[in-house]
Design a protein around this motif. Structure first.
Motif, PDB file in Angstrom:
ATOM      1  N   HIS A 190       0.806  -1.224   0.000  1.00 56.76           N
ATOM      2  CA  HIS A 190       0.000   0.000   0.000  1.00 56.76           C
ATOM      3  C   HIS A 190       0.838   1.273   0.000  1.00 56.76           C
ATOM      4  O   HIS A 190       0.283   2.374   0.056  1.00 56.76           O
ATOM      5  N   GLY A 191       2.153   1.128  -0.076  1.00 54.35           N
ATOM      6  CA  GLY A 191       3.018   2.288  -0.263  1.00 54.35           C
ATOM      7  C   GLY A 191       2.853   3.352   0.816  1.00 54.35           C
ATOM      8  O   GLY A 191       2.697   3.052   2.007  1.00 54.35           O
ATOM      9  N   GLU A 192       2.865   4.603   0.404  1.00 56.40           N
ATOM     10  CA  GLU A 192       2.820   5.725   1.335  1.00 56.40           C
ATOM     11  C   GLU A 192       1.534   5.758   2.146  1.00 56.40           C
ATOM     12  O   GLU A 192       1.504   6.309   3.253  1.00 56.40           O
ATOM     13  N   ARG A 193       0.475   5.172   1.623  1.00 54.74           N
ATOM     14  CA  ARG A 193      -0.799   5.194   2.354  1.00 54.74           C
ATOM     15  C   ARG A 193      -0.685   4.445   3.677  1.00 54.74           C
ATOM     16  O   ARG A 193      -1.380   4.767   4.636  1.00 54.74           O
ATOM     17  N   ALA A 194       0.201   3.450   3.749  1.00 56.28           N
ATOM     18  CA  ALA A 194       0.358   2.682   4.981  1.00 56.28           C
ATOM     19  C   ALA A 194       0.941   3.536   6.104  1.00 56.28           C
ATOM     20  O   ALA A 194       0.775   3.209   7.291  1.00 56.28           O
ATOM     21  N   ALA A 195       1.603   4.632   5.758  1.00 51.50           N
ATOM     22  CA  ALA A 195       2.180   5.509   6.783  1.00 51.50           C
ATOM     23  C   ALA A 195       1.101   6.224   7.585  1.00 51.50           C
ATOM     24  O   ALA A 195       1.378   6.779   8.645  1.00 51.50           O
ATOM     25  N   ALA A 196      -0.129   6.203   7.087  1.00 49.46           N
ATOM     26  CA  ALA A 196      -1.222   6.881   7.788  1.00 49.46           C
ATOM     27  C   ALA A 196      -1.778   6.053   8.937  1.00 49.46           C
ATOM     28  O   ALA A 196      -2.608   6.543   9.709  1.00 49.46           O
ATOM     29  N   ILE A 197      -1.332   4.803   9.074  1.00 46.69           N
ATOM     30  CA  ILE A 197      -1.817   3.968  10.174  1.00 46.69           C
ATOM     31  C   ILE A 197      -1.379   4.581  11.503  1.00 46.69           C
ATOM     32  O   ILE A 197      -0.207   4.915  11.691  1.00 46.69           O
ATOM     33  N   LEU A 198      -2.305   4.737  12.427  1.00 51.25           N
ATOM     34  CA  LEU A 198      -1.988   5.368  13.700  1.00 51.25           C
ATOM     35  C   LEU A 198      -1.042   4.490  14.519  1.00 51.25           C
ATOM     36  O   LEU A 198      -1.275   3.283  14.641  1.00 51.25           O
ATOM     37  N   PRO A 199       0.012   5.066  15.098  1.00 59.32           N
ATOM     38  CA  PRO A 199       0.878   4.291  15.990  1.00 59.32           C
ATOM     39  C   PRO A 199       0.072   3.818  17.199  1.00 59.32           C
ATOM     40  O   PRO A 199      -0.799   4.527  17.704  1.00 59.32           O
ATOM     41  N   ARG A 200       0.341   2.604  17.642  1.00 63.02           N
ATOM     42  CA  ARG A 200      -0.370   2.075  18.807  1.00 63.02           C
ATOM     43  C   ARG A 200       0.297   2.591  20.070  1.00 63.02           C
ATOM     44  O   ARG A 200       1.473   2.325  20.312  1.00 63.02           O
ATOM     45  N   PRO A 201      -0.434   3.322  20.914  1.00 66.23           N
ATOM     46  CA  PRO A 201       0.187   3.874  22.122  1.00 66.23           C
ATOM     47  C   PRO A 201       0.677   2.781  23.059  1.00 66.23           C
ATOM     48  O   PRO A 201       0.103   1.693  23.130  1.00 66.23           O
ATOM     49  N   LEU A 202       1.751   3.079  23.770  1.00 58.72           N
ATOM     50  CA  LEU A 202       2.252   2.208  24.816  1.00 58.72           C
ATOM     51  C   LEU A 202       1.584   2.642  26.113  1.00 58.72           C
ATOM     52  O   LEU A 202       1.746   3.777  26.554  1.00 58.72           O
ATOM     53  N   LEU A 203       0.782   1.768  26.722  1.00 59.49           N
ATOM     54  CA  LEU A 203       0.009   2.122  27.914  1.00 59.49           C
ATOM     55  C   LEU A 203       0.702   1.557  29.147  1.00 59.49           C
ATOM     56  O   LEU A 203       0.896   0.342  29.268  1.00 59.49           O
ATOM     57  N   LEU A 204       1.083   2.438  30.071  1.00 56.77           N
ATOM     58  CA  LEU A 204       1.797   2.051  31.286  1.00 56.77           C
ATOM     59  C   LEU A 204       1.037   2.553  32.512  1.00 56.77           C
ATOM     60  O   LEU A 204       0.443   3.636  32.484  1.00 56.77           O
ATOM     61  N   THR A 205       1.085   1.751  33.574  1.00 56.73           N
ATOM     62  CA  THR A 205       0.435   2.121  34.828  1.00 56.73           C
ATOM     63  C   THR A 205       1.482   2.647  35.803  1.00 56.73           C
ATOM     64  O   THR A 205       2.561   2.050  35.955  1.00 56.73           O
ATOM     65  N   ALA A 206       1.169   3.764  36.457  1.00 54.61           N
ATOM     66  CA  ALA A 206       2.150   4.399  37.348  1.00 54.61           C
ATOM     67  C   ALA A 206       1.506   4.801  38.667  1.00 54.61           C
ATOM     68  O   ALA A 206       0.288   5.013  38.754  1.00 54.61           O
ATOM     69  N   TRP A 207       2.324   4.879  39.682  1.00 54.74           N
ATOM     70  CA  TRP A 207       1.936   5.475  40.970  1.00 54.74           C
ATOM     71  C   TRP A 207       3.025   6.468  41.336  1.00 54.74           C
ATOM     72  O   TRP A 207       4.202   6.119  41.409  1.00 54.74           O
ATOM     73  N   ALA A 208       2.640   7.733  41.516  1.00 53.68           N
ATOM     74  CA  ALA A 208       3.627   8.795  41.740  1.00 53.68           C
ATOM     75  C   ALA A 208       3.194   9.655  42.921  1.00 53.68           C
ATOM     76  O   ALA A 208       2.363  10.556  42.774  1.00 53.68           O
ATOM     77  N   PRO A 209       3.735   9.384  44.106  1.00 54.19           N
ATOM     78  CA  PRO A 209       3.378  10.203  45.273  1.00 54.19           C
ATOM     79  C   PRO A 209       3.996  11.591  45.154  1.00 54.19           C
ATOM     80  O   PRO A 209       4.958  11.802  44.407  1.00 54.19           O
ATOM     81  N   PRO A 210       3.455  12.548  45.850  1.00 51.36           N
ATOM     82  CA  PRO A 210       4.072  13.879  45.831  1.00 51.36           C
ATOM     83  C   PRO A 210       5.517  13.830  46.322  1.00 51.36           C
ATOM     84  O   PRO A 210       5.869  13.037  47.188  1.00 51.36           O
ATOM     85  N   ASP A 211       6.348  14.642  45.719  1.00 53.51           N
ATOM     86  CA  ASP A 211       7.745  14.815  46.149  1.00 53.51           C
ATOM     87  C   ASP A 211       8.581  13.538  45.999  1.00 53.51           C
ATOM     88  O   ASP A 211       9.532  13.330  46.767  1.00 53.51           O
ATOM     89  N   PHE A 212       8.259  12.656  45.033  1.00 53.69           N
ATOM     90  CA  PHE A 212       9.114  11.485  44.828  1.00 53.69           C
ATOM     91  C   PHE A 212      10.448  11.935  44.237  1.00 53.69           C
ATOM     92  O   PHE A 212      10.539  12.943  43.536  1.00 53.69           O
ATOM     93  N   THR A 213      11.492  11.177  44.538  1.00 56.98           N
ATOM     94  CA  THR A 213      12.841  11.527  44.075  1.00 56.98           C
ATOM     95  C   THR A 213      13.478  10.422  43.231  1.00 56.98           C
ATOM     96  O   THR A 213      14.557  10.613  42.682  1.00 56.98           O
ATOM     97  N   GLN A 214      12.846   9.243  43.186  1.00 58.59           N
ATOM     98  CA  GLN A 214      13.369   8.129  42.404  1.00 58.59           C
ATOM     99  C   GLN A 214      12.204   7.412  41.718  1.00 58.59           C
ATOM    100  O   GLN A 214      11.041   7.551  42.129  1.00 58.59           O
TER     101      GLN A 214
END
Length: 367
Positions: A190-214
């Motif tokens: 499909h040539g250049e038209r295939a470039a229009a396929i949306l990238p699949r997002p990488l979904l990650l789960t996080a926990w970030a308390p206030p004032d984390f340093t690492q």
């Protein structure tokens, strides 16, 4: 074996052998045979020619080259030729020899069916279907016509609104993973038209308390949630879900985060991938887990093994604990050799090689 010289001079005989090859290429349920009659092998009944010599050539094919077996008719009349109504039964093992003599390479019926299936759709492909014809895709449960039509239907969904898996599910009977390893083929089709396929997002789960340093990246879900319930002071947590976070997309604009309640999402996004944020990894103590660590270091060069998590796993290993690779279906894991993390390369990997056993991270609580 080279073709006999006399075969080049006998067009009628090449035609007869070609008839047998034609039958080999078609559907059949019985042995391939032909009776020597004026209507089937007329060259043997053209008596102005040397028909006796011609029959001798057929006999040579039977006796010297094992192309045929010959069964003579015992009921022929006295005035008939001795070979009249004789049955020529093709030896299937002679197929390659005949193909070589007649320069007729073997034709794969499945490839023929595939070429017929692609033909009506060729104008829908940027390469006229050449890449499909050159490397016929293998897909269980698909007839050739249905599979070719499905590849052609991809072109109806290249408007920049769908991901690769969404397109695959729409075109290939709901199988969203059908195209995962076929991106290169799509670009050819499909040539250049295939470039229009949306990238699949990488979904990650996080926990970030206030004032984390690492930041601590955790391989497995149960261990991630256990740490989120009793967090180590000063750490934000990221659940990698096995190898998912090791993808080259980790630092791309398409990465998405889902935050556990109580997280400071703004602070996390601000510091994510910052060189000033110390990052550690904790996963299974096996070659695959340390392979994840190695892969993550491509996006997070400062990443190191988290010692409070690995120390109790190492102690369990040293005390004779852990499981052998074959006990957990891990026999195919590959030793990553070196990861770039000093603690991993000098302590963890040597211990795995020495003991020949693994420990999953759910087996311990971090120090």
């Amino acid at each position: 074996m080279a073709a006999p010289l006399w075969l080049r001079e006998e067009a009628w005989l090449r035609e007869l052998l070609g008839w047998f090859l034609d039958k080999l290429e078609g559907p059949r349920a019985r042995a391939i045979t032909r009776r020597a009659k004026p209507s089937t092998v007329p060259a043997l009944f053209q008596f102005h020619e040397d028909t006796q010599y011609r029959w001798e050539l057929i006999e040579k094919l039977a006796t010297e080259h094992s192309v045929f077996s010959i069964v003579y008719d015992r009921n022929i009349a006295a005035f008939d030729q001795p070979y009249e109504n004789a049955q020529l039964r093709l030896n299937p093992d002679a197929e390659d020899l005949l193909r070589d003599w007649l320069d007729r390479p073997r034709i794969d019926p499945a490839q023929q069916a595939w070429e017929r299936a692609v033909a009506p759709h060729r104008q829908r492909f940027a390469d006229n279907g050449a890449s499909l014809l050159a490397a016929r895709p293998v897909a269980a449960g698909y007839e050739a016509d249905a599979l070719a039509a499905a590849f052609a239907a991809i072109g109806d969904h290249l408007e920049g609104e769908l991901t690769l898996r969404e397109i695959a599910a729409r075109c290939f009977r709901g199988d969203s993973k059908f195209l995962d390893q076929r991106q290169e083929l799509l670009l050819k089709l499909h040539g250049e038209r295939a470039a229009a396929i949306l990238p699949r997002p990488l979904l990650l789960t996080a926990w970030a308390p206030p004032d984390f340093t690492q930041l601590l990246v955790v391989e497995n879900q149960d261990s991630f949630l256990r740490l989120a319930a009793h967090p180590p002071p000063g750490f934000a947590l990221l659940y990698s879900g096995g190898f998912r976070a090791s993808a080259g997309r980790l630092g791309s604009e398409h990465t998405r985060f889902a935050f556990l309640p109580g997280s400071d999402s703004a602070a996390f996004r601000e510091q994510w991938l910052s060189e000033q944020l110390p990052v550690s990894f904790w996963g299974d103590l096996d070659f695959a887990g340390l392979g994840i660590l190695k892969a993550l270091r491509q996006s997070l060069p400062g990443l190191r093994a988290w010692e409070p998590g690995y120390r109790p796993m190492l102690a369990l290993l040293e005390q004779g604990g852990g499981h052998r690779p074959e006990q957990a279906g891990k026999s195919g894991q590959t030793d990553p050799a070196e990861t770039g993390c000093v603690f991993c390369d000098r302590t963890l990997l040597p211990a795995l090689r020495r003991h020949g056993r693994f420990v999953d991270q759910e087996a311990v609580a971090p120090d």
